[in-house]
Scaffold this active site. Structure first.
Site, PDB file in Angstrom:
ATOM      1  N   GLU A  71       0.836  -1.200   0.000  1.00  0.00           N
ATOM      2  CA  GLU A  71       0.000   0.000   0.000  1.00  0.00           C
ATOM      3  C   GLU A  71       0.875   1.256   0.000  1.00  0.00           C
ATOM      4  O   GLU A  71       1.927   1.307   0.634  1.00  0.00           O
ATOM      5  CB  GLU A  71      -0.926   0.037   1.209  1.00  0.00           C
ATOM      6  CG  GLU A  71      -0.206   0.120   2.546  1.00  0.00           C
ATOM      7  CD  GLU A  71      -1.076   0.651   3.675  1.00  0.00           C
ATOM      8  OE1 GLU A  71      -1.177   1.895   3.803  1.00  0.00           O
ATOM      9  OE2 GLU A  71      -1.623  -0.164   4.429  1.00  0.00           O
ATOM     10  N   LYS A 116      -7.928  -4.545  10.110  1.00  0.00           N
ATOM     11  CA  LYS A 116      -6.625  -3.981  10.477  1.00  0.00           C
ATOM     12  C   LYS A 116      -6.756  -3.428  11.894  1.00  0.00           C
ATOM     13  O   LYS A 116      -7.383  -2.387  12.112  1.00  0.00           O
ATOM     14  CB  LYS A 116      -6.263  -2.874   9.485  1.00  0.00           C
ATOM     15  CG  LYS A 116      -5.134  -1.964   9.909  1.00  0.00           C
ATOM     16  CD  LYS A 116      -5.013  -0.794   8.939  1.00  0.00           C
ATOM     17  CE  LYS A 116      -4.064   0.271   9.469  1.00  0.00           C
ATOM     18  NZ  LYS A 116      -3.930   1.405   8.523  1.00  0.00           N
ATOM     19  N   GLY A 163       2.954  -1.155  16.158  1.00  0.00           N
ATOM     20  CA  GLY A 163       3.418  -1.816  17.376  1.00  0.00           C
ATOM     21  C   GLY A 163       3.698  -3.288  17.193  1.00  0.00           C
ATOM     22  O   GLY A 163       4.161  -3.955  18.116  1.00  0.00           O
TER      23      GLY A 163
END
Length: 201
Positions: A33, A122, A152
């Site tokens: 992306e 997501k 993270g």
């Protein structure tokens, strides 16, 4: 072999896009992306799709409006990733025959995204709920719903997330930051894939 990893190439420029995408693809990361807050993102998406659409899924991140969904489609993209859960964006994505990955944080957002037609979830930013939060949500989500941890999650803790029920990851700055040469991206991508393979054993 394709890994369940989405490369987030935030800040990539059109001149670098094709080579940087190739570096990811060669390492085994075949979903890519370009966040729409990157320079000339639709040009980058068009170039990458023209060069790599037969071997990779190319699309956009940080997609916030149905209009941008259409612009990604027109550029040849087939993947729409958002930081938020917006049913209008999800439905526009699916109406365009593209893959929808909205950002979610709570069970309510997860189920709203799935109801709107999302292909996968997501969890973003995943650092806020940690593996324990993903494990708790995974217990109530459909078993066949792909859940990716983004923000993270990375090579140092892939195993923790996988054990909690994450299916894959979106990787940003650990893989790419503006100005990196394709060879440097290739080295990072190779290391990330190796870490994923070891964690998934």
């Amino acid at each position: 072999m394709t890994r369940p990893i989405i490369a987030i190439l935030r800040g990539v420029t059109p001149n670098d896009a094709v080579a940087v995408a190739a570096a990811c693809i060669d390492a085994g990361i075949t979903r890519i992306e370009v966040p729409l807050n990157s320079p000339n993102p639709f040009d980058s998406i068009r170039r990458m799709a023209d060069a790599h659409r037969d071997i990779a899924q190319i699309g956009a991140g940080t997609v916030l409006t149905p209009d941008d969904v259409g612009r990604v489609r027109d550029a040849g993209g087939t993947l729409i990733v958002s930081p938020n859960c917006d049913s209008a964006v999800i439905m526009a994505t699916k109406a365009s025959g593209m893959s929808s990955w909205p950002g979610v944080m709570t069970p309510t957002e997860c189920f709203a995204a799935l109801q709107a037609g999302a292909d996968g979830l997501k969890i973003f930013p995943a650092s806020l709920i940690g593996p324990a939060g993903v494990k708790a949500m995974r217990a109530v989500l459909p078993a066949d719903c792909p859940v990716y941890a983004v923000g993270g999650a990375g090579p140092d803790n892939f195993a923790d997330w996988l054990h909690a029920g994450a299916d894959g990851f979106g990787i940003g700055t650990a893989l790419y930051t503006p100005g990196l040469r394709p060879a440097e991206v290739a080295a990072r991508a190779t290391a990330i894939v190796k870490a994923y393979d070891e964690a998934s054993l």
